[in-house]
Design a protein around this motif. Structure first.
Motif, short mmCIF file in Angstrom:
data_model
loop_
_atom_site.label_atom_id
_atom_site.label_comp_id
_atom_site.label_asym_id
_atom_site.label_seq_id
_atom_site.Cartn_x
_atom_site.Cartn_y
_atom_site.Cartn_z
N HIS A 1 0.68 -0.86 0.47
CA HIS A 1 -0.17 0.17 0.02
C HIS A 1 0.74 1.10 -0.30
N PRO A 2 1.43 1.87 -1.31
CA PRO A 2 2.07 3.10 -1.29
C PRO A 2 1.20 4.47 -0.26
N HIS B 1 -1.12 1.77 8.05
CA HIS B 1 -1.88 1.67 6.90
C HIS B 1 -2.68 1.69 7.74
N HIS B 2 -3.44 2.71 7.48
CA HIS B 2 -4.66 3.27 8.19
C HIS B 2 -4.34 3.96 9.93
N ALA B 3 -3.52 4.07 9.63
CA ALA B 3 -3.38 4.17 11.23
C ALA B 3 -1.99 4.90 11.48
N PRO B 4 -1.65 5.94 11.27
CA PRO B 4 -0.81 6.94 11.67
C PRO B 4 0.75 6.70 12.67
N ARG B 5 0.05 6.24 13.69
CA ARG B 5 0.90 6.08 14.63
C ARG B 5 1.32 4.82 15.64
N TRP B 6 1.07 3.52 14.16
CA TRP B 6 0.62 1.97 13.86
C TRP B 6 0.24 1.95 15.06
N ARG B 7 -0.24 0.66 14.48
CA ARG B 7 -1.03 -0.19 15.52
C ARG B 7 -0.37 -2.18 15.51
N ILE B 8 -0.22 -2.84 15.89
CA ILE B 8 0.29 -4.24 16.21
C ILE B 8 -1.23 -5.27 15.54
N ILE C 1 -6.32 -6.76 15.04
CA ILE C 1 -5.85 -5.79 15.68
C ILE C 1 -6.15 -6.35 17.31
N CYS C 2 -4.03 -6.51 18.17
CA CYS C 2 -3.88 -6.87 19.58
C CYS C 2 -2.88 -5.74 20.29
N ILE C 3 -2.74 -4.18 19.37
CA ILE C 3 -2.73 -3.22 20.05
C ILE C 3 -3.02 -1.96 18.89
N PRO C 4 -4.01 -1.32 19.88
CA PRO C 4 -4.93 -0.29 18.38
C PRO C 4 -3.84 1.12 18.26
N GLU C 5 -4.25 1.80 17.56
CA GLU C 5 -3.23 2.62 17.06
C GLU C 5 -3.66 3.12 18.25
#
Length: 156
Positions: free
Chosen positions: A82-83, A102-109, A126-130
Motif C-alpha cells: 500500500h504505497p 496502514h490506516h494508522a499513522p501512529r502504528w498498530r499491531i 488488531i491486538c494493540i490498536p492505534e
C-alpha cells in the motif's frame, strides 16, 4: 556518498557450491531499486520474505511467506503493498505479528495465525490498536508481547 545497492533479490545457496549457479527464489518481480530480505521462523517452518520499495516517492512493504513443510505451494502474499504505508512482521509460535501504519499513522499491531492465513482462512486481528502514543517497536518473547511506545514527547 555511497552508491545505492540495486537488484537486492534472494537466492538459494548451498555452502561450498559456486554462487553463480544459485537459483533465484524471490524477487524476480521487484524493480532494481526495490529490496528483498529473507528470515526463517525460529521453528524453521516458515520462510518470510519482506520486500520494500517506493512508488512515486511513497514507501511500501510486502510480506510473503512459504510453509517449508509444503514448499511446492510457493510463496503466499500475506500483506500487500500500500504505497504510503509500511508493515514490519515477525513470526512467533505460528503467529504473524504485524506492526503497520496502514490506516494508522501512529502504528498498530495486528496478529494472525500463519497456517490459517496461508490457507486463505484467516484475517489479522488488531491486538494493540492505534492510540495517542506512537508504536516505535515491538518484540515477542515467550508468551509476552513487548511494545515500545512514545507519548507526549517534547523538545527542550
Amino acid at each position: 556518498m555511497t552508491e545505492p545497492k540495486l537488484y537486492k533479490k534472494v537466492y538459494f545457496h548451498t555452502l561450498g557450491d559456486d554462487h553463480t549457479t544459485d537459483p533465484l527464489i524471490f524477487g524476480a518481480h521487484l524493480h532494481k531499486e526495490d529490496a528483498a530480505y529473507a528470515d526463517l521462523s525460529y521453528d524453521k517452518r516458515f520462510l518470510r520474505m519482506l520486500s520494500r520499495g517506493q512508488d512515486s516517492g511513497l514507501k511500501w512493504t510486502e510480506t510473503h511467506i512459504m510453509d517449508l513443510r509444503h514448499p511446492d505451494r510457493g510463496f503466499v502474499l500475506m500483506l500487500a503493498r500500500h504505497p504510503g504505508s509500511e508493515s514490519y512482521t515477525h513470526i512467533h509460535r505460528g503467529r504473524l505479528y504485524i506492526r503497520t501504519n496502514h490506516h494508522a499513522p501512529r502504528w498498530r499491531i495486528e496478529v494472525m495465525d500463519v497456517v490459517e492465513a496461508l490457507a486463505g482462512r484467516a484475517r489479522s486481528v488488531i491486538c494493540i490498536p492505534e492510540s495517542e502514543a506512537v508504536i516505535e517497536d515491538y518484540d515477542v518473547v515467550g508468551k509476552h508481547l513487548f511494545v515500545a511506545m512514545l507519548k507526549d514527547v517534547h523538545s527542550i
